[in-house]
Every structure is written in structure tokens, then in C-alpha cells.
Design a protein around this motif. Sequence first.
Motif, PDB file in Angstrom:
ATOM      1  N   LEU A  49       0.504  -0.978  -0.092  1.00 63.94           N
ATOM      2  CA  LEU A  49       0.368   0.359   0.328  1.00 63.94           C
ATOM      3  C   LEU A  49       0.925   1.056  -0.242  1.00 63.94           C
ATOM      4  O   LEU A  49       0.294   2.399  -0.421  1.00 63.94           O
ATOM      5  CB  LEU A  49      -0.914   0.007   1.194  1.00 63.94           C
ATOM      6  N   GLY A  50       2.406   1.140   0.961  1.00 65.52           N
ATOM      7  CA  GLY A  50       2.834   1.803   0.789  1.00 65.52           C
ATOM      8  C   GLY A  50       2.214   3.477   1.075  1.00 65.52           C
ATOM      9  O   GLY A  50       1.691   3.235   2.028  1.00 65.52           O
ATOM     10  N   LYS A  51       2.852   4.149   0.139  1.00 63.80           N
ATOM     11  CA  LYS A  51       2.419   5.923   0.631  1.00 63.80           C
ATOM     12  C   LYS A  51       1.062   6.567   0.110  1.00 63.80           C
ATOM     13  O   LYS A  51       0.390   6.958   1.051  1.00 63.80           O
ATOM     14  CB  LYS A  51       3.306   6.567   0.230  1.00 63.80           C
ATOM     15  N   PHE A  52       0.202   5.535  -0.049  1.00 63.06           N
ATOM     16  CA  PHE A  52      -1.330   5.760   0.207  1.00 63.06           C
ATOM     17  C   PHE A  52      -1.923   5.351   0.492  1.00 63.06           C
ATOM     18  O   PHE A  52      -2.778   5.714   0.466  1.00 63.06           O
ATOM     19  CB  PHE A  52      -1.471   4.549  -1.259  1.00 63.06           C
ATOM     20  N   ARG A  53      -1.318   4.767   1.776  1.00 63.35           N
ATOM     21  CA  ARG A  53      -2.254   4.803   3.252  1.00 63.35           C
ATOM     22  C   ARG A  53      -2.456   5.448   3.733  1.00 63.35           C
ATOM     23  O   ARG A  53      -3.188   5.979   4.424  1.00 63.35           O
ATOM     24  CB  ARG A  53      -1.248   3.713   4.001  1.00 63.35           C
ATOM     25  N   TRP A  54      -1.522   7.143   3.614  1.00 63.55           N
ATOM     26  CA  TRP A  54      -1.765   8.066   4.232  1.00 63.55           C
ATOM     27  C   TRP A  54      -3.477   9.022   3.174  1.00 63.55           C
ATOM     28  O   TRP A  54      -4.419   9.312   4.142  1.00 63.55           O
ATOM     29  CB  TRP A  54      -1.221   9.484   3.677  1.00 63.55           C
ATOM     30  N   TYR A  55      -3.810   8.231   1.415  1.00 60.76           N
ATOM     31  CA  TYR A  55      -5.260   8.777   1.494  1.00 60.76           C
ATOM     32  C   TYR A  55      -6.205   7.507   2.034  1.00 60.76           C
ATOM     33  O   TYR A  55      -7.453   7.270   1.806  1.00 60.76           O
ATOM     34  CB  TYR A  55      -4.816   8.487   0.409  1.00 60.76           C
ATOM     35  N   LEU A  56      -5.586   6.110   2.436  1.00 56.95           N
ATOM     36  CA  LEU A  56      -6.419   5.623   2.307  1.00 56.95           C
ATOM     37  C   LEU A  56      -7.118   5.165   3.948  1.00 56.95           C
ATOM     38  O   LEU A  56      -8.512   5.823   3.851  1.00 56.95           O
ATOM     39  CB  LEU A  56      -6.183   4.077   2.653  1.00 56.95           C
ATOM     40  N   GLU A  57      -6.237   6.563   4.723  1.00 52.62           N
ATOM     41  CA  GLU A  57      -6.685   6.383   6.091  1.00 52.62           C
ATOM     42  C   GLU A  57      -8.016   7.590   6.117  1.00 52.62           C
ATOM     43  O   GLU A  57      -8.878   7.579   7.295  1.00 52.62           O
ATOM     44  CB  GLU A  57      -5.470   7.270   6.867  1.00 52.62           C
ATOM     45  N   MET A  58      -7.894   8.430   5.092  1.00 51.99           N
ATOM     46  CA  MET A  58      -9.244  10.259   5.195  1.00 51.99           C
ATOM     47  C   MET A  58     -10.231   8.851   4.846  1.00 51.99           C
ATOM     48  O   MET A  58     -11.070   9.674   5.539  1.00 51.99           O
ATOM     49  CB  MET A  58      -8.772  10.852   4.322  1.00 51.99           C
ATOM     50  N   GLN A  59     -10.527   7.699   4.154  1.00 56.63           N
ATOM     51  CA  GLN A  59     -11.674   6.934   4.370  1.00 56.63           C
ATOM     52  C   GLN A  59     -12.162   6.251   5.401  1.00 56.63           C
ATOM     53  O   GLN A  59     -13.201   6.090   5.216  1.00 56.63           O
ATOM     54  CB  GLN A  59     -10.853   6.221   2.349  1.00 56.63           C
ATOM     55  N   VAL A  60     -11.124   5.553   5.577  1.00 61.50           N
ATOM     56  CA  VAL A  60     -11.535   4.378   6.947  1.00 61.50           C
ATOM     57  C   VAL A  60     -11.150   4.844   7.819  1.00 61.50           C
ATOM     58  O   VAL A  60     -11.827   3.487   8.588  1.00 61.50           O
ATOM     59  CB  VAL A  60     -11.067   2.986   6.007  1.00 61.50           C
ATOM     60  N   ALA A  61     -10.806   5.197   8.600  1.00 61.28           N
ATOM     61  CA  ALA A  61     -10.192   5.942   9.834  1.00 61.28           C
ATOM     62  C   ALA A  61     -10.239   6.898  10.795  1.00 61.28           C
ATOM     63  O   ALA A  61      -9.804   7.883  10.650  1.00 61.28           O
ATOM     64  CB  ALA A  61      -8.165   5.840   9.792  1.00 61.28           C
TER      65      ALA A  61
END
Lengths: 174, 462
Positions: B175-187
Motif C-alpha cells: 500500500l506504501g505511501k497511499f496509506r495516507w490517503y486510505l486513512e482518510m476513507q477508513v480511519a
Amino acid sequence: MDMSAIDDSALADFYHREAEYLDDNELHNWLALLAPDVQYRVPVRAVRERGVTATDSDFTDRANFLWENIGTLRTRIRRLDSEFAWAERPPTRTRRLVTNIRRREPASGETGSETGALTNIAVYCYRGSSPTPVVLTGQRTDTLRLVDGELRLANRLVHLDSTVLGLHALSIFL
Amino acid sequence: MSADAGTAERSRVDVLLEQMGADLDRGLVPAEVFNDPSVYERELRQVFGRCWVYIGHESELPDPGDYHVRMIGEDPFVFVRDEAGVIRVLLNSCRHRGSVICRVDSGNTSHFRCPYHAWTYKNDGSLIGVPARQNGYRALDMEEWGLIPAAQVDSFHGLVFATLDPHAPSLHDYLGKFRWYLEMQVALTKGGMEVLGEPHRWLIDADWKSGAENFTGDSSHTQMTHRSLLEVGIADQAGAGKTGKAHGLHVNECDGHAISMRVLAEGEERWFDYPKELRVQFEQGALNEAQLDLVRRGVVHDGTVFPNMSFIHFSAREDIELPARPFLSIRTWQPRGPGHMEVWSWVLAPREASPEFKESVYRAAMASFSPSGAFEQDDAIVWNGVARTGGSLAAELQGIRFNYQMGMPGMGDAEPLADWPGPGTAWPSNSGESGLRTFHRRWFEQMTAPAPGAASPVEDKE
């Protein structure tokens, strides 16, 4: 006039007229057949383990393909009026076969003004130049109500037989 | 098939990929990759056989024994929570002779028993029973014959992924650096998100990549494909109107993944139309100030985790007389043969939300992103056309290339932001197709990657 005046033939007439409106894409006429407080739902089927209890069902009330009231149905039909509603430009050609009409006691118990009805449906859908239709089959559980002497659909629950929809867009009504 | 035909087919995909390597730098993609048997065969192995793919959400398995059948490529796996609470992803196939052990979509069970010869497994996959063991299987090593698990299984804020490649990098690195953007959706909140109900599943005569690339940031299709929604007022101009620098942000080159955001101007608030009682909780969640700002101004966030998991965080009106309601939709674009896919789509809401609010989230999502959804109905139509062209003889004979040049240097009026607080390359305009180019670059590199196990760090460059 109460529900006792509605014989089986009058009930069948209602369903045939409804199918005609939907097949002919006269969606505003179809809307006029609905009661203002109509509840219309097409739940998702997921095949589950059976036999644990007698009431096991493939359906839950949490997942639906359509979960509508008069306002949301009006909104859908208003969108379909647009020349840019591509899923229905050109329109799906449909042929609805409505059979096995069975009367039931209405859930409300208001036997004077309402009746329950089960129907089987097969909806043949042709899109583009494909000679092969997608066929949706299912059972509808309805409540019909007499409003000013006319039958109106007050509640509909459509149990589809398929789990995965073969139709690329559910842009029609069942 | 003769050996000659097999060789010819292999060389066909290799020739196509060689050409694609040169075309990508110019923002071109050969039409055939959207509908070709040899490409499809290769991508099942190289992409779905080796990448981390989305399986499901932890909230879909609230109790021990809960299970659902899910797909990796075209292979069915049982997504199950075992008696100890551990989530497993097990091939839906008996170790004895391969019969399917789980013949329904969902259920709850302590054991899986094969209907063929009654080999029986605990819900953690271990083999605990074979018929006539004393007479016929006295020396069988039961530990060796459990159900086959996916090579790696891991989760990120409730999102469960699995890969068939034991050599794949960790999910964290994938997931790499994209985790930063995923967090805005699911955290957004401390409790994270919860899946509401069973997935929508439907078939589209289109390639899985059409859905995946679209969600990386195909911002310019909305005003035509979804024009009816703008006309009627189901969505507004900020959410689905014309592209440019007013609302649009694209982030690409983010470890192979990409996201598109429509946000209001600095200082303005939208919060995807989440109500105040939830906004307050977002401010106490796990997001840092830069992430929170993009949620605060957020009109729509949509993105794709390579290869086939996409999300959209948005709001829409199911009834134009009523206000727009927020929702998060997560979907997978499952390959179902060349030019065909099955879409699986789930609706999610913050776990802390009230039952009434969750119902409104479900209805808003269903009314916009589902087979009956006002947005999604019309996407299926245009994607069908892509597969049709991709499978045409003309595509091959006339060397048809699709155009992904929108916003490229010399084409667009935007430059990457120098002071962007997040990872990836950010563009202050959504008049571009940078995310789609990232997707196809990542796909190309995966398709041409050396055999599993060989060191092959995949660099995401455009």
C-alpha cells in the motif's frame, strides 16, 4: 366501494395495465398507480446455509438493489426523462410476463380497503443488437389499496431468483 | 491447441506489451489490453496471482465461524473468522480431490465438510476428519493436509487483503505511501468503518481495468456520462461538474496507486456532507491536520488500490427534494474472462453512527453507486464500448491506441504542487488523466515483472 368488489379479473387487469406501462416506458403513468406512501424494495439475495432454522432466508433487510419511496422513485424517473441517462438511451426493450396471481390477506388486516397479492414475474430485457435477452425472474409480494375506487400499489417486495445480476444496469422497474 | 498456436499466442502478448512500453511515455495505451485472451491469461497470473487483492472487511465477520466466499482473480477463497478470532483466507477446495467445500455465499460454521468424501476441516483450515481413517489412511499426516491458505493475509484499518505470492512485499509496503490517503476513507473515527449488508454483485461486459482506471481520477467523464444527475440535481457542480483548478486535485505516482479529490476552497467546509455529530468525532480520530483538512473540504474522494479495489467517498441525493447524504462505497472489479467483469460493491459507514444514519448512508450509496445507482447505471454503458473496441479486429489491424494524454506536459495548464503536504505527486487541477497513467504504468510493470522470487522493486514513475 370496498375490496370485495375487486374480483380476480379486476386484480389481473391491474397487473396487466402496470406491466403495459412499464413495457411501454410510460413511467409517469406507472407512478400514478402507486400510493403516495408506497414502499418498494428489491433485496439482494445471497445464498446461505439452510436448515439451521425454518426461517433461514437468502434475503436480509439490510442489502437492497432498490429501496424506494415515492420521492426516490420520482427522482429516478425524472433522471430517466433526461436525454443524457445513457443506460436507457436507447431504452431497454422489456416484456413482462406476470403470472400465478394469488390473493392474500393484507398485512395491515384492513381487508375492506387493502388486499395482499403474490405474483410471479419474468422480465425479458433486450439491449442493443443482442438477440439474447437477459431474463430476470422473481416473486413479488404486494399490498394493493383502494383509493377513490382505484387500485394503487402500496407496498412491493421483489424476491429475485438470481444472486448476481446479469443486467449491467438495473435501470428498469420490476 | 497445438504447440505452435501456443507459441504464437505468447508472442502476441509479448509484442503487445513491448509496444505498450514505448506508447506509455506518450500517454497511449493499446486498445487490445481491454479485451484479449492472451492478455487476460497473462494478467491472471502476473497481476492477480502476485499482487495483494482486497478480500473483505473485518466487520463482515463479527463472530467466530462467520464466512463469505470471495475471489482472488477467478479463484474462490473462503474468508472466515476462526474459533480463536483469527481471520483466514482459504482456498475453497478440498485437499483430497478438489471438490468445493463451501457451496454457498455466506454462513456461519465451526467446520467445513466436503460433500464428496467427507474430509472435514475446522474453520481455521486444519484437517480433523477423514473417512475410514483406521482402515485406509492410517499414516496420513493430518497436519500436512489442511485447507490451502493464501500465501499472505493482512489488514489495514479493517480492510483485509491477501496475496497468492509468498514473495510479495508486506501489505504495509504494498500500500506504501497511499496509506495516507486510505486513512482518510477508513480511519475517520476511532472505531473505523463498518460494512452495511451484503455486497451488490453484477456483471458488466467490460474489462476490469475500465472500472479500476476510472476511479483513479477520470474526472472529466462526469459532466458527460453523468450529465443527467447534474440536470436533475442529484449531484452538484462541485461534485460532478466540469474539471479545472476550482475544485480538483489529482494525486498520482503514489506507489502505484492514485486518488482524485474534489475539495472546496481553503477555509470552506463540506465533510462529504457528514452531520455535525460525526464531524466532531473525525477531529478526535487518527487523522493529522493535513489529512483532516482534505476531509473537511472534501466533496468527493475516489481512488484505486492497484489492481482492482476502488473506493468513493461522496454524497448524493436519492430524493431531489431532500439534502444530499454521505456514503463510502468500496468495490472490486473482478475479472470474469476477457472483456467481462463482475462488480462487487459494499457500502460502509462510521461504526459510531446511529442505526438511522447508517440506513441513510446505505440508501444514498445504493441510489448512486450500485447497479441501480444513478451514477453507476451510466458507467456500465460507456465501459461496454471500451471492451467492444478492445476486442475488435480493427484494434489489432489498425493498431488502435487509446488516448490518456490529458494534462500531460505540453497538454495541461497545471504543474505539480511543490508544497503538497501529502505523499505522491499532486496536481492542483483535475483536468488530467495522471492517475490513469499511473494505473497503466503499474499494470505494465506488473505484466512484465520477472518471475516470482526474483528481486524486482517496482518503481512508480510516469
